[in-house]
Design a protein around this motif. Structure first.
Motif, PDB file in Angstrom:
ATOM      1  N   SER A  49       0.856  -1.181   0.000  1.00 60.22           N
ATOM      2  CA  SER A  49       0.000   0.000   0.000  1.00 60.22           C
ATOM      3  C   SER A  49       0.894   1.234   0.000  1.00 60.22           C
TER       4      SER A  49
ATOM      5  N   GLY B  14      -4.093  -0.754  -2.364  1.00 52.64           N
ATOM      6  CA  GLY B  14      -4.401   0.036  -1.181  1.00 52.64           C
ATOM      7  C   GLY B  14      -3.636   1.337  -1.128  1.00 52.64           C
TER       8      GLY B  14
ATOM      9  N   GLY C 272      -2.797   4.554   1.945  1.00 47.97           N
ATOM     10  CA  GLY C 272      -2.952   5.133   3.273  1.00 47.97           C
ATOM     11  C   GLY C 272      -3.128   6.631   3.119  1.00 47.97           C
TER      12      GLY C 272
ATOM     13  N   VAL D  83      -8.595   0.251  -1.737  1.00 47.70           N
ATOM     14  CA  VAL D  83      -9.122   0.369  -0.373  1.00 47.70           C
ATOM     15  C   VAL D  83      -8.200   1.301   0.407  1.00 47.70           C
ATOM     16  N   VAL D  84      -8.761   1.955   1.408  1.00 45.55           N
ATOM     17  CA  VAL D  84      -7.974   2.802   2.304  1.00 45.55           C
ATOM     18  C   VAL D  84      -7.460   1.923   3.438  1.00 45.55           C
ATOM     19  N   THR D  85      -6.143   1.764   3.510  1.00 43.22           N
ATOM     20  CA  THR D  85      -5.571   0.850   4.498  1.00 43.22           C
ATOM     21  C   THR D  85      -5.394   1.500   5.864  1.00 43.22           C
ATOM     22  N   SER D  86      -5.302   2.816   5.930  1.00 41.30           N
ATOM     23  CA  SER D  86      -5.239   3.514   7.212  1.00 41.30           C
ATOM     24  C   SER D  86      -5.533   4.983   6.987  1.00 41.30           C
TER      25      SER D  86
ATOM     26  N   ALA E 171     -12.525   8.210   9.315  1.00 36.68           N
ATOM     27  CA  ALA E 171     -12.042   6.864   9.005  1.00 36.68           C
ATOM     28  C   ALA E 171     -13.203   5.957   8.620  1.00 36.68           C
TER      29      ALA E 171
ATOM     30  N   THR F 172     -12.038   2.594   6.224  1.00 32.74           N
ATOM     31  CA  THR F 172     -10.868   1.962   6.815  1.00 32.74           C
ATOM     32  C   THR F 172     -11.139   1.642   8.273  1.00 32.74           C
TER      33      THR F 172
ATOM     34  N   THR G 204      -8.698   1.354  10.425  1.00 30.92           N
ATOM     35  CA  THR G 204      -7.473   1.693  11.154  1.00 30.92           C
ATOM     36  C   THR G 204      -7.261   3.194  11.197  1.00 30.92           C
TER      37      THR G 204
END
Length: 291
Positions: free
Chosen positions: A13, A38, A40, A64-67, A96, A101, A103
């Motif tokens: 990511s 991904g 962040g 996808v948004v990992t964090s 968030a 996400t 995280t």
């Protein structure tokens, strides 16, 4: 490329700060074109773009948004400042959740002006986690406490080691509060193997469900000397410094972590270059030094 390398590359990511010169649309498009899955994200550009619009942009790009980074800064002694920090962190939780996400990265905050009370500051972090963890859990967000290198302890983060982060996180359910493992901050610690094993959680007994591990996020950057832009903007490209990235990744994997691996590098020399060129280099360095 071996199947093992391909499997690891699928976890790669890109943290937004690595290619700060890209706008959110450029980030989504560039990562999708490069085959990443991904990203962040950071709160300031997300808020400027609009959290719902950012969520849609990333989703439409197949990512996808990992964090989301960052919340935290819990160490103020003044009651009004503490209330403001908690309100801002509740907003971060909502952002968030909107991004999809699970995280939210937290940086604890440094010592208040004039204070030398590290234990007291850490207890205020625990107090804040106690208020925020249930709120975040109701919205499907896990708080991820990030220890920073000790050089940040005075002004930015009183949580300096993975052991300190785990001491705080373990006061709460593992699915509510985890930790961030960042090679830049933790590579020097000779207790890191034992602490990673601790963060992985106990192995399930026969017939029992696995206990969630504490590692909520894993981030990569190298340690280069001399620090080119001071302590904040001196992270190195993968393979340029002193960190045994492959061994570190293997130890995190051995702890049971199978989630995204974010490359998060703050370095003006990368920000001055063409973003697509930097991303191509990141992928090549990840394959050479991490996979």
């Amino acid at each position: 490329m071996t199947s093992s390398e391909a499997s690891l590359l699928a976890r790669l990511s890109l943290n937004q700060e690595t290619i700060r010169q890209w706008s959110l649309p450029e980030l989504a498009d560039g990562c999708a074109r490069a085959g990443l899955r991904g990203v962040g994200l950071w709160r300031a550009p997300v808020r400027a773009y609009g959290p719902r619009a950012a969520a849609r942009l990333v989703r439409d790009a197949g990512l996808v948004v990992t964090s989301l980074c960052r919340g935290g800064f819990f160490t103020a002694e003044d009651p009004a400042e503490r209330r403001a920090a908690l309100a801002d962190n509740r907003a971060a939780v909502e952002e968030a959740a909107t991004l999809g996400t699970g995280t939210l990265v937290l940086v604890s905050g440094g010592l208040p002006p004039g204070s030398r009370d590290l234990p007291g500051a850490r207890e205020r972090v625990a107090d804040a986690l106690a208020e925020l963890a249930p709120y975040a859990a109701e919205r499907g967000v896990r708080l991820a406490l990030e220890p920073l290198h000790p050089m940040y302890a005075a002004d930015r983060c009183v949580v300096s080691t993975l052991a300190q982060a785990l001491d705080l996180a373990e006061r709460f359910p593992a699915d509510q509060v985890g930790v961030v493992v960042d090679t830049y901050h933790l590579w020097w610690d000779d207790t890191i193997d034992a602490q990673l094993a601790r963060a992985g959680g106990p192995a399930p007994t026969t017939g029992a469900e696995a206990v969630p591990g504490r590692i909520a996020a894993f981030q990569l950057a190298d340690w280069i000397t001399p620090l080119p832009e001071g302590v904040l903007l001196g992270r190195g490209q993968l393979g340029d410094g002193a960190v045994d990235l492959r061994r570190f990744r293997a130890r995190v994997d051995a702890a049971g972590y199978r989630g995204p691996i974010e490359v998060e590098i703050f370095n003006p020399s990368l920000w001055s270059r063409d973003g697509a060129e930097v991303l191509t280099e990141v992928i090549a360095r990840f394959t050479a030094h991490v996979a």
